[in-house]
Design a protein around this motif. Structure first.
Motif, short mmCIF file in Angstrom:
data_model
loop_
_atom_site.label_atom_id
_atom_site.label_comp_id
_atom_site.label_asym_id
_atom_site.label_seq_id
_atom_site.Cartn_x
_atom_site.Cartn_y
_atom_site.Cartn_z
N PHE A 286 0.81 -1.22 0.00
CA PHE A 286 0.00 0.00 0.00
C PHE A 286 0.84 1.27 0.00
O PHE A 286 0.30 2.37 -0.12
CB PHE A 286 -0.94 0.02 1.20
N GLY A 287 2.16 1.13 0.14
CA GLY A 287 3.01 2.32 0.18
C GLY A 287 2.78 3.14 1.42
O GLY A 287 2.73 4.38 1.37
N LEU A 288 2.66 2.47 2.60
CA LEU A 288 2.42 3.18 3.85
C LEU A 288 3.69 3.91 4.29
O LEU A 288 4.80 3.53 3.92
CB LEU A 288 1.98 2.19 4.93
N ARG A 289 3.50 4.96 5.08
CA ARG A 289 4.62 5.74 5.61
C ARG A 289 4.32 6.14 7.04
O ARG A 289 3.18 6.22 7.45
CB ARG A 289 4.83 7.02 4.77
N GLY A 290 5.36 6.43 7.78
CA GLY A 290 5.20 6.98 9.11
C GLY A 290 4.76 5.96 10.13
O GLY A 290 5.56 5.44 10.91
N TYR A 291 3.46 5.64 10.12
CA TYR A 291 2.93 4.69 11.10
C TYR A 291 1.62 4.14 10.58
O TYR A 291 0.94 4.74 9.74
CB TYR A 291 2.75 5.35 12.46
N ALA A 292 1.26 2.98 11.09
CA ALA A 292 0.02 2.33 10.68
C ALA A 292 -0.32 1.27 11.72
O ALA A 292 0.53 0.89 12.53
CB ALA A 292 0.15 1.70 9.30
N ARG A 293 -1.55 0.81 11.69
CA ARG A 293 -1.96 -0.33 12.52
C ARG A 293 -2.76 -1.28 11.64
O ARG A 293 -3.64 -0.85 10.90
CB ARG A 293 -2.81 0.12 13.70
N ILE A 294 -2.46 -2.57 11.75
CA ILE A 294 -3.13 -3.57 10.93
C ILE A 294 -3.78 -4.58 11.86
O ILE A 294 -3.15 -5.11 12.77
CB ILE A 294 -2.13 -4.24 9.96
N ASP A 295 -5.08 -4.80 11.62
CA ASP A 295 -5.88 -5.64 12.50
C ASP A 295 -6.16 -6.99 11.85
O ASP A 295 -6.54 -7.05 10.67
CB ASP A 295 -7.20 -4.95 12.83
N PHE A 296 -6.01 -8.05 12.63
CA PHE A 296 -6.21 -9.41 12.15
C PHE A 296 -7.20 -10.15 13.06
O PHE A 296 -7.30 -9.86 14.26
CB PHE A 296 -4.91 -10.21 12.17
N ARG A 297 -7.89 -11.12 12.49
CA ARG A 297 -8.55 -12.17 13.26
C ARG A 297 -7.87 -13.48 12.87
O ARG A 297 -7.43 -13.66 11.74
CB ARG A 297 -10.05 -12.24 12.93
N VAL A 298 -7.82 -14.39 13.82
CA VAL A 298 -7.24 -15.72 13.59
C VAL A 298 -8.31 -16.74 13.95
O VAL A 298 -8.82 -16.75 15.07
CB VAL A 298 -5.97 -15.93 14.43
N ASP A 299 -8.67 -17.59 12.98
CA ASP A 299 -9.77 -18.52 13.20
C ASP A 299 -9.32 -19.73 14.02
O ASP A 299 -8.15 -19.84 14.41
CB ASP A 299 -10.42 -18.93 11.88
N GLU A 300 -10.25 -20.64 14.28
CA GLU A 300 -9.96 -21.78 15.15
C GLU A 300 -8.94 -22.73 14.56
O GLU A 300 -8.33 -23.53 15.28
CB GLU A 300 -11.25 -22.53 15.46
N ASP A 301 -8.70 -22.63 13.24
CA ASP A 301 -7.69 -23.45 12.59
C ASP A 301 -6.33 -22.77 12.55
O ASP A 301 -5.39 -23.29 11.95
CB ASP A 301 -8.12 -23.81 11.17
N GLY A 302 -6.23 -21.59 13.17
CA GLY A 302 -4.97 -20.87 13.20
C GLY A 302 -4.67 -20.05 11.96
O GLY A 302 -3.54 -19.57 11.80
N ARG A 303 -5.67 -19.86 11.08
CA ARG A 303 -5.45 -19.09 9.86
C ARG A 303 -5.69 -17.61 10.11
O ARG A 303 -6.71 -17.22 10.67
CB ARG A 303 -6.38 -19.58 8.75
N PRO A 304 -4.74 -16.75 9.71
CA PRO A 304 -4.92 -15.32 9.91
C PRO A 304 -5.77 -14.71 8.80
O PRO A 304 -5.69 -15.11 7.63
CB PRO A 304 -3.49 -14.78 9.84
N TRP A 305 -6.58 -13.72 9.16
CA TRP A 305 -7.42 -12.98 8.22
C TRP A 305 -7.24 -11.50 8.49
O TRP A 305 -7.47 -11.03 9.61
CB TRP A 305 -8.90 -13.36 8.40
N LEU A 306 -6.83 -10.77 7.48
CA LEU A 306 -6.60 -9.34 7.66
C LEU A 306 -7.94 -8.60 7.58
O LEU A 306 -8.65 -8.69 6.58
CB LEU A 306 -5.64 -8.82 6.60
N LEU A 307 -8.29 -7.89 8.64
CA LEU A 307 -9.55 -7.16 8.68
C LEU A 307 -9.42 -5.77 8.07
O LEU A 307 -10.19 -5.40 7.19
CB LEU A 307 -10.04 -7.03 10.13
N GLU A 308 -8.46 -4.99 8.57
CA GLU A 308 -8.33 -3.61 8.11
C GLU A 308 -6.89 -3.16 8.17
O GLU A 308 -6.11 -3.60 9.01
CB GLU A 308 -9.19 -2.67 8.98
N VAL A 309 -6.56 -2.25 7.27
CA VAL A 309 -5.29 -1.52 7.29
C VAL A 309 -5.62 -0.10 7.71
O VAL A 309 -6.35 0.61 7.02
CB VAL A 309 -4.61 -1.54 5.92
N ASN A 310 -5.12 0.31 8.87
CA ASN A 310 -5.41 1.64 9.42
C ASN A 310 -4.23 2.56 9.20
O ASN A 310 -3.22 2.47 9.91
CB ASN A 310 -5.73 1.55 10.91
#
Length: 537
Positions: A286-310
């Protein structure tokens, strides 16, 4: 690790007259707490800047860009700390602040205009994540399309397209379409508040939630200590989500029982590595700069899912970003120093996310010299009957046993059910006169930086020997390149039957990198090949 200067030591500018403008959203007195929070950020950052030796001015941002331009020119800041998240209460125009600063040539902290726009529009961001092979939950727009089959079998969460800070998210936003009354109520509420095109429905991932804060440093980016959001005392009648109440209703059950934990996250070292790799990849894509926060959920099988890029997340002292910074030994002065230092550094030339090539989602013709291949089409979106075509072609080759054929079919079904990015299985199909005559399947290797597996290349026997395998391989390599992939791995058998397959990959530029003796059966070794890809064309 040297995260930066703390407590302001040695961080003062030589010229105390250097001016920093703190640009923030204009907040009316009747604004809700999520909007008023920016005033706390502005005050704390202004105090840090003063301790660092800057002359600080504050400037509320509004939609009259002509007046804003004149005010900025009159102030003459050397740098702008951009805290604008909403304009007149709407996240839809948040990107206009960095756009104006770009037009004026004023250095500013945080993410550039293109990154702010692409990540603020959650559906657009999900489209790019999907094209780049980053796992994100499947979604649909209730106003534009009928619910897909998967949506009728699981919970969905109705979310606004533009707003952050959990605006519009509460317990009633998570619904089952098996409950028509609840579904209609959730859609009606979202439509009334955000407009017909202002909301979408996303597959609800019932699992653990993680926040990853990223902070620029000279020559790179640091992933700060990872936080897990723990939902303590949540019973079966309450969905485990960080909703508006949890963030902004002080003293409420959700606010008191939604607890940020850094120690629990660190217990899962391998998972943290996978999440960090995905976060760094998003920073680059995404070409982020400075700072950011990225939110994930991880399901019961241990797979990560990216919810949002802040992009440009909240920097209030009690917010998640500053909590992660303190875990890394960074106080507000050190964070602000890093942001201002990054703002003053030259902005590298990188692809605009809007222009970054992505996996094609439409049918495209392939121009071939051979008359026999005229009319050959490649497509990357699966249709409901394609799992049967994959099963048929795989069986007709005579190379694979029943279990292997079932695996190929099931990969197609998973991709159909969850979507390519969510399942991790991307297909490219070759069609001739409406008939599928070949396919390839590939996907990212989770927890790695730009590494992909090529699972299958299969061509119908009647169409073998005409170059379709090479066409599919080339298309897969291009798609992987466009998704940020740099290495492709393929596995095959050592049996004589697979000698043509091994030669196919060797002639295509793959090199054998490993052999696992007796892997499939006695005297049937697993042969692993790898190819390093160049930059996307």
């Amino acid at each position: 690790m040297d995260w930066g200067r703390g407590q302001g030591e040695g961080a003062k500018r030589k010229d105390a007259l250097m001016r920093a403008a703190v640009l923030h959203s204009a907040v009316p007195p009747e604004a809700p707490p999520d909007e008023k929070d920016v005033l706390i950020q502005a005050r704390c950052i202004g105090e840090a800047l003063e301790r660092l030796g800057w002359d600080v001015v504050f400037l509320p941002f509004h939609s009259d860009l002509g007046t804003m331009r004149q005010t900025l020119r009159r102030m003459g800041p050397d740098v702008v700390v951009n805290l604008v998240e909403t304009v007149e209460g709407s996240g839809r125009l948040g990107h206009t602040a960095p756009a104006l600063l770009d037009a004026e040539g004023i250095p500013y902290t945080g993410c550039p205009t293109e990154a702010v726009f692409c990540t603020s529009h959650k559906v657009l961001a999900k489209k790019y994540l999907t094209a780049w092979g980053v796992p994100t939950p499947a979604w649909f727009a209730p106003e534009d399309e009928p619910p897909p089959p998967w949506a009728r079998k699981t919970l969905v969460i109705v979310k606004p397209v533009w707003e952050d800070a959990s605006v519009g998210i509460d317990q009633e936003a998570v619904v089952s379409m098996a409950d028509p009354e609840a579904w209609d109520r959730a859609v009606r509420r979202a439509r009334n508040r955000f407009g017909p095109a202002g909301f979408f429905a996303e597959r609800f991932i019932d699992g653990r939630e993680f926040n990853l804060a990223l902070l620029a440093r000279r020559g790179g980016v640091d992933v700060l200590p990872v936080a897990e959001m723990c939902f303590e005392g949540f019973g079966p009648d309450r969905h485990r989500i960080v909703d508006y109440e949890a963030k902004w209703a002080e003293g409420s059950f959700a606010e008191r029982h939604t607890v940020r934990s850094f120690s629990r996250a660190q217990e899962d070292g391998l998972l943290v590595e996978r999440l960090s790799a995905l976060a760094r990849r998003c920073w680059d894509l995404f070409g982020l700069r400075g700072y950011a926060r990225i939110d994930f959920r991880v399901d019961e099988d241990g797979r990560p899912w990216l919810l949002e890029v802040n992009a440009n997340p909240c920097l209030s002292p009690d917010a998640g970003f500053m909590a992660a910074a303190r875990q890394a030994g960074l106080d507000m002065d050190a964070v602000v120093h890093r942001l201002v230092e990054d703002a003053s550094a030259p902005r590298p030339s990188r692809p605009n996310p809007v222009e970054t090539p992505a996996v094609c989602e439409q049918e495209t013709s392939y121009s071939a010299d051979a008359a026999a291949l005229s009319g050959l089409m490649l497509r990357t979106h699966l249709r409901p009957s394609d799992d049967e075509a994959v099963e048929r072609i795989t069986a007709e080759t005579g190379f694979f046993n029943g279990e292997e054929i079932a695996v190929a079919r099931d990969l197609a079904r998973q991709s159909l059910s969850l979507g390519a990015a969510a399942s991790g299985y991307f297909f490219i199909l070759a069609e001739h006169d409406g008939r599928v005559v070949g396919y390839t399947c590939y996907g990212p290797i989770w927890g790695t930086a730009g590494r992909f597996d090529l699972y299958w290349i299969v061509v119908e026997p009647a169409w073998q020997g005409r170059g379709i395998g090479k066409i599919l391989l080339h298309a897969a390599e291009e798609a992987i390149r466009c998704a940020g992939g740099r290495r492709v791995y393929v596995e095959t058998s050592s049996r004589p039957l697979y000698e043509p397959t091994r030669q196919f990959y060797l002639h295509a530029g793959f090199a054998q990198v490993a052999s696992l003796p007796d892997f499939y059966a006695p005297n049937d070794h697993k042969m692993i090949y790898c190819k390093t890809l160049g930059a996307a064309s």
